[in-house]
Design an enzyme around this catalytic site. Structure first.
Site, short mmCIF file in Angstrom:
data_model
loop_
_atom_site.label_atom_id
_atom_site.label_comp_id
_atom_site.label_asym_id
_atom_site.label_seq_id
_atom_site.Cartn_x
_atom_site.Cartn_y
_atom_site.Cartn_z
N GLU A 346 0.82 -1.23 0.00
CA GLU A 346 0.00 0.00 0.00
C GLU A 346 0.85 1.27 0.00
O GLU A 346 0.59 2.16 -0.83
CB GLU A 346 -0.97 0.02 1.18
CG GLU A 346 -1.88 1.25 1.12
CD GLU A 346 -2.86 1.30 2.28
OE1 GLU A 346 -2.73 0.51 3.23
OE2 GLU A 346 -3.74 2.16 2.23
N HIS A 361 2.26 1.51 -4.01
CA HIS A 361 0.92 1.91 -4.43
C HIS A 361 0.71 3.42 -4.27
O HIS A 361 0.24 4.10 -5.18
CB HIS A 361 -0.14 1.13 -3.64
CG HIS A 361 -1.43 1.85 -3.49
ND1 HIS A 361 -1.78 2.53 -2.35
CD2 HIS A 361 -2.44 2.03 -4.37
CE1 HIS A 361 -2.97 3.08 -2.53
NE2 HIS A 361 -3.40 2.80 -3.74
#
Lengths: 681, 681
Positions: A346, A361
């Site tokens: 993430e 991400h």
């Protein structure tokens, strides 16, 4: 509601109007004068508002230093993807969380109001309210009401100003927002605009990240299976998007995995930022991401870094373990590995080693959002990909998340396959499935356009008070019921988890799927516990009970009207805004009927159950949002039974089925009509 | 002022507020009810404004059909470069011009107010007022006051709304607009932002095109030497821009003549359109213009068409004649050819053959302004290059106009050279030139930054009344005087035209110029008639008397304050807004002093003079704007004596000089200080 809580609620209204001014419902904060910022001090004697109203006393406390939080200017834009912004947001959340009681919380918030960037203020206070024990019964207003500019065609605001000034409150008519305003049919990607620009979907995404912040005090971030839910929620977004693409005769979205290539599709959001006084820049067609060097954001990052991070993440996947910050090794175990990987990709502060595995991400969002001004030479702010509230509008969001999802799929492919035993529920057979919907043949979902209204007066700073509605058009479906027949041939009653998924029947070429491909296309429709008496059972389940959605009224609720009174009612009203919007539960389908497969499975509750009480708030979109302050309500891996490669010999969905599963051919019929708004509530 | 004229002046205020609402100075139009648009009809009984005020009666007349004029939506943007918009603007102008008297003009304007696009309305009414005989004493408010969004950083408006709502009229402080907001020093082109984004320069450009519309009734368009002035005004813009570039250590601007190549420099204007509810799109770096196919604008045009048109224009130049629409031949004569060519290249309705020679200059603007959305797939409007009020902000404007100017230079190079005889003024010798400026050595121009305020309350629809100022920073120079000594050895007194030009002394490499290059670098500073008695004459001329500029107070005048009373004063006040802004008369220079050459020539008035009375309005920026309703005030070719290649044997400026000319080395010293605003007037 206590006076203090009433005071807090006023902080979600008119985010740019000075704190000393009369607020909604003729309420005034009675503020220690030293709290007022210098440039408003000379105005205090003049304010001249009608002061026959309710006063909310603000306590004089020692305000903790705001420090770096003040570095984000009030008229800048705010992004949770930019590390610096994340960090100061985390600090601000922690200040709010640390206040000893509600009066002190209100005091520091009132103090900060005219000093801190309004977006940052709203985000940090929202996260704090969601997580403080003493604000659990507090209604967080929908983000769209405070910041409508992140959701609505910029053209609306000039019309709203006109309506609010020219037309007296009560006689105002809703401003119509066109269904198509960001592009035309010439742009094939525009076929998906109804999904990408859906207000409910974008609100869900914002709210999901309020519940799961990337950075803040550890106890707030470290929620049960947070990393896994990051994977699953976004996997489902991609599955749903691909479903819609197939309905629109487009192939599945292409991963953005070659960062040296131009991004073919452009996007022009046509949103303004009322706070920043800047519009969201468009993204031209055929642009490449480039190395970032933006001093203002403290970002110096090469495209090459993305490559490095992803190589290391792939290495961890193929080695089955990650290296933590102290050089130790953490195994990616069968059930917990995905959670570690989710936090790492993430990445959140829970990443085992952010230095090594980076910030893949998040920084992908940042690279794309600065594609037009990578070195800040043009003093440009980020595009919509840089803001959680707006990112899902841009087609490239799905290309990026398809790439991210592929990493997770690569990992999932390394896990042991589910054996028949792990899938079957001995003695339980699903013998029939029917979808029933009023006025249409069985096993048909009906979709159409619906108009609805949203009140944005809270967000219209410096305008007269009173409601003003914007009327928008969104996808909707006829309510329906699943009627599922289950035989329990076991000795006595059993409990099971009923899992309902839907997928297109064929791929984009019209060919039947291989299971390995179809499994990532299944969208979750519902999941619930069933009690099965011995013999034949009929399960009736209504579409509005879905475990992935929240009702329309919650997504767009108007807190000033129709508010339930008292504890029990409030709990039912359910003030958690996270959840897929109910109106987007079923993909659009096609006028001729889009062939789909409805999958139902009854799994053994003994292997699923979590021992906890889940009455009360925020549990009805549990599959996509988890349950607030609780464990994730299903012990299985998220996405089960479709989260892994099939066992040997299984090539098709039919072959995958065990007796406790069944597939029913269904069709989704879209009708190009527009239903007028329901009565406002 | 008559009531009717007062009524007209109210139509330049709050362009989006409904016509039936109380307007500035508590004035209300008393309107035939059938004039009110349908959607305001139900509101009429409610309007509830304070009606103790002045009524302006609106006559009930037969309104001419508006037809196609209504096709431009009220919330669209309006461009005089788009042929369709030009055409409907022309029709609207003609309607206004055809009204028999002021009462009828006001009636049709009031009727159109809530029906017609506000930009289009303002443009057409402005042109009509400038050209109707019965509105010659009417003060046209500066465009920036009605549409400040075309000139000011979009961030300003949120602050203005706050100031107007929070702070009572009278206590408001000016909103500061940063000097640099569109880019940073990383972008070398940003060094010229102070020029490109100067409010006065952009206002001048807008106003020039109000005086010289491309399309309208022929008597309005066909002004004396209009095509030649199009050439000369834009030639001077390029000369001035190149001058500024050299001061900023940049080479002269590169022509945009290869349309298959990417345009290197990007530009992000950071302007909003308050009418369209859309911001002006940025222009990314490294984009190419592409074939246009925009149904909405009725434009289908290939890049190849530009090439075709320019080839034909070059052919006409090299053949010395153009082919008119009926196949006849028109010679490009020595003095009148440039006028034909100007109308042809621009092109205006005076072009001898638009079908054949096309619409080169205008369509270049259109191609560039749609670089981000050539086929309208993204429903995007044009960039700043598409609007006369904003085009000069974009660096590419100068690249395009440098290309356009080069066509004219190519033509000028075919003309006979001026002989010594055509240049000299027998018996007249300029024997000395001095530039005197208070507190600095002779022959030095001093430049610095100055802050000034502009009131934009007229443009802030749906906000409380009362002034609100924006404070901006612009280049300024110390006032100065030319002291020129002229010997008249002729027999008796003579009249002459004193022509003053300025050019950089060296090229961008620091080398002295060849005359053929330097001649296009000369910027006109002044031109005026002198009476020379026999013997020695001393001419003293102040910088603020320049024939190219209008004073700051006119560019930014506030009509509500300090307005001169009565005919004579009004004539002196000079309400024509066309003219180079006085504060930009002198280029920026450099801190160390930028070496320049001041050129003074006394030409023979017998060869210059135009027999006409030019007292009264609009004659003080005659060199760049012409004189309203008069012949151009100089019989020579515009740009004389620098508009042609030099006679044989002349390679340098020194060699070019005849006794009636003189060159003085001067220096332009820039001091990086900012002077606070003058007292508002």
């Amino acid at each position: 509601m206590s006076t203090t809580k009433k005071g807090l609620s006023l902080l979600f209204d008119r985010p740019r109007e000075p704190i000393y001014k009369s607020r909604a419902n003729k309420t005034v904060f009675s503020i220690p004068p030293e709290y007022i910022v210098n440039h408003f001090q000379p105005l205090l004697p003049h304010f001249g508002d009608d002061y026959n109203e309710e006063f909310i006393p603000i306590r004089r406390i020692t305000i903790p230093p705001l420090g770096e939080i003040l570095e984000l200017q009030r008229d800048e834009n705010f992004s949770l993807f930019i590390p610096k912004h994340r960090r100061i947001a985390g600090k601000f959340i922690d200040i709010f969380l640390a206040m000893a009681n509600l009066d002190e919380l209100l005091a520091v918030a009132v103090y900060a109001w005219d000093r801190v960037n309004p977006y940052l203020f709203n985000y940090a206070l929202s996260v704090a309210i969601l997580h403080r024990p003493d604000t659990q019964d507090f209604d967080l207003p929908p983000f769209i009401e405070t910041f409508p500019d992140k959701y609505l065609d910029a053209k609306v605001f000039a019309k709203v100003r006109e309506e609010m000034t020219v037309v007296p409150d009560g006689s105002r008519i809703p401003i119509k927002m066109p269904k198509d305003y960001t592009a035309s049919d010439l742009e094939v990607e525009h076929r998906l605009a109804y999904f990408r620009e859906d207000l409910g979907i974008n609100l869900h995404h914002w709210h999901w990240h309020l519940v799961y912040p990337i950075e803040a005090a550890r106890e707030v971030v470290a929620k049960n299976r947070r990393g896994e839910l990051f994977y699953y929620m976004h996997q489902q977004i991609i599955a749903r998007y691909n479903y819609e693409r197939l309905c629109n005769k487009l192939e599945r979205v292409t991963r953005l995995n070659d960062w040296t290539k131009e991004i073919e599709e452009g996007y022009f959001p046509k949103l303004d930022s009322l706070v920043a006084g800047r519009s969201w820049p468009g993204r031209f067609a055929n642009q490449k991401i480039r190395d970032l060097n933006r001093e203002v954001d403290q970002i110096k990052q090469d495209v090459e870094d993305l490559k490095r991070w992803s190589d290391r993440i792939y290495a961890a996947i193929h080695q089955g373990s990650v290296t933590d910050a102290s050089g130790g090794t953490i195994s990616l175990t069968e059930n917990e590995g995905i959670d570690i990987l989710g936090n790492m990709v993430e990445s959140s502060i829970l990443s085992p080693n952010r230095t090594f595995y980076g910030d893949l991400h998040n920084m992908g969002h940042v690279f794309i959002s600065y594609i037009h001004d990578p070195d800040h030479r043009h003093l440009e702010s980020f595009g919509v990909m840089g803001d959680l509230a707006t990112a899902m509008r841009d087609p490239v969001f799905y290309r990026w998340h398809s790439y991210i999802d592929d990493i997770f799929q690569e990992y999932k492919a390394t896990l042991p396959r589910y054996s028949e035993n792990q899938l079957n529920y001995s003695g339980i057979t699903v013998s029939n499935i029917e979808v029933q919907s009023e006025g249409s043949p069985n096993n048909t979902f009906n979709t159409f356009w619906q108009q609805s209204d949203v009140d944005l007066s809270r967000g219209m700073d410096f305008q007269p008070r009173g409601s003003v509605f914007v009327r928008f058009t969104h996808l909707q479906h006829q309510p329906f019921t699943y009627k599922i027949t289950v035989n329990n041939q076991a000795n006595g009653s059993r409990q099971g988890t009923c899992r309902i998924f839907l997928a297109p029947k064929n791929d984009e070429k019209g060919n039947p799927w291989l299971f390995r491909d179809q499994k990532t296309m299944f969208i979750e429709l519902d999941k619930f516990t069933v009690n099965l008496k011995q013999g034949q059972n009929t399960i009736n389940r209504a579409s509005n009970q879905s475990s992935v959605t929240i009702p329309f009224e919650r997504t767009f609720r108007n807190l000033d009207l129709n508010r339930p009174q008292g504890g029990e009612a409030l709990a039912q009203f359910n003030f958690c805004g996270c959840g897929w919007p109910a109106h987007m539960l079923i993909p659009k389908g096609t006028p001729e009927g889009f062939a789909s497969q409805l999958f139902v499975m009854i799994s053994n509750y003994e292997d699923d159950k979590i021992d906890q009480k889940t009455d009360g708030v925020c549990n009805d979109a549990g599959s996509y949002c988890g349950i607030k302050d609780k464990l994730y309500p299903d012990r299985r891996s998220m996405g089960y039974p479709f989260d892994r490669m099939p066992r040997t010999g299984v090539d098709t969905l039919e072959q995958f089925l065990t007796p406790n599963m069944r597939v029913q051919d269904v069709t989704i019929k879209f009708s190009d009509r527009t239903v007028r708004p329901k009565q406002r509530n």
